[in-house]
Design an enzyme around this catalytic site. Structure first.
Site, PDB file in Angstrom:
ATOM      1  N   HIS A   1       0.852  -1.196   0.000  1.00 29.74           N
ATOM      2  CA  HIS A   1       0.000   0.000   0.000  1.00 29.74           C
ATOM      3  C   HIS A   1       0.889   1.247   0.000  1.00 29.74           C
ATOM      4  O   HIS A   1       2.041   1.204   0.456  1.00 29.74           O
ATOM      5  CB  HIS A   1      -0.894   0.020   1.246  1.00 29.74           C
ATOM      6  CG  HIS A   1      -2.028  -0.954   1.186  1.00 29.74           C
ATOM      7  ND1 HIS A   1      -3.097  -0.896   2.046  1.00 29.74           N
ATOM      8  CD2 HIS A   1      -2.255  -2.010   0.371  1.00 29.74           C
ATOM      9  CE1 HIS A   1      -3.947  -1.885   1.759  1.00 29.74           C
ATOM     10  NE2 HIS A   1      -3.452  -2.579   0.759  1.00 29.74           N
TER      11      HIS A   1
ATOM     12  N   GLU B   1       0.926   3.866   1.881  1.00 31.16           N
ATOM     13  CA  GLU B   1       1.424   4.290   3.192  1.00 31.16           C
ATOM     14  C   GLU B   1       2.576   3.409   3.660  1.00 31.16           C
ATOM     15  O   GLU B   1       3.568   3.896   4.208  1.00 31.16           O
ATOM     16  CB  GLU B   1       0.308   4.216   4.256  1.00 31.16           C
ATOM     17  CG  GLU B   1      -0.907   5.068   3.969  1.00 31.16           C
ATOM     18  CD  GLU B   1      -2.020   4.295   3.261  1.00 31.16           C
ATOM     19  OE1 GLU B   1      -1.733   3.599   2.260  1.00 31.16           O
ATOM     20  OE2 GLU B   1      -3.169   4.384   3.695  1.00 31.16           O
TER      21      GLU B   1
ATOM     22  N   CYS C   1      -2.573  -0.187   7.417  1.00 30.68           N
ATOM     23  CA  CYS C   1      -1.795   1.052   7.389  1.00 30.68           C
ATOM     24  C   CYS C   1      -2.035   1.886   8.642  1.00 30.68           C
ATOM     25  O   CYS C   1      -1.106   2.497   9.165  1.00 30.68           O
ATOM     26  CB  CYS C   1      -2.111   1.841   6.125  1.00 30.68           C
ATOM     27  SG  CYS C   1      -1.571   0.973   4.639  1.00 30.68           S
TER      28      CYS C   1
HETATM   29 ZN   LIG Z   1      -3.492   0.321   3.574  1.00 27.19          ZN
END
Ligand SMILES: [Zn+2]
Length: 155
Positions: free
Chosen positions: A53, A55, A86
């Site tokens: 992801h 982040e 995240c």
């Molecule tokens: Zn995430």
């Protein structure tokens, strides 16, 4: 333009890199002492990795740059409200402030589905702002899924 808008614009640029690669357009940057120290975008499909992801990618780079797992003096700018993974990483890294573009009613963990960033029992709570370039961030997601649906319709 406010400072938050200026940095969110950089996160939007990262999201556009994701979209250009056919990924869901989510971008993230991390700022320390008024400098961008890390950038990341969603690369889940390219990397064939559920951890990839925006982040997490940005946090990994920021930790390397700072040379610590703690990101205590940093602000994160992310175009979409973080998911549980995240949000967990943000708490673990003790990031003091997270600025979000738009909320994510189906998976967000900064107040939508859960609120892991303001959980009293944890040893770290995050100051959050939302709606910074919110309309643009939300429209970017809508356009991406609209184009995806149209592509699927074609024989
Ligand atoms: Zn995430």
């Amino acid at each position: 333009m406010t400072i938050d808008e200026k940095y969110m614009r950089e996160a939007v640029k990262q999201a556009k890199r994701a979209a250009a690669a056919g990924e869901v357009p989510i971008g993230c940057i991390i700022v320390s002492e008024d400098k961008i120290i890390a950038r990341g975008y969603n690369r889940r499909t390219i990397d064939k990795n559920v951890l990839s992801h925006a982040e997490i990618n940005a946090i990994r780079k920021a930790c390397k740059k700072i040379g610590d797992w703690r990101l205590e003096g940093c602000t994160m700018y992310v175009t979409l409200e973080p998911c549980p993974m995240c949000a967990g990483a943000i708490v673990q890294a003790r990031i003091p402030r997270v600025v979000m573009g738009c909320m994510n009613a189906k998976a967000g963990c900064a107040g939508s589905v859960l609120d892991l960033l303001h959980q009293e029992g944890f040893n770290h709570q995050v100051i959050t702002e939302t709606g910074v370039l919110g309309e643009e961030c939300s429209q970017m997601m809508k356009n991406f899924f609209k184009e995806l649906r149209e592509k699927k319709k074609q024989p």
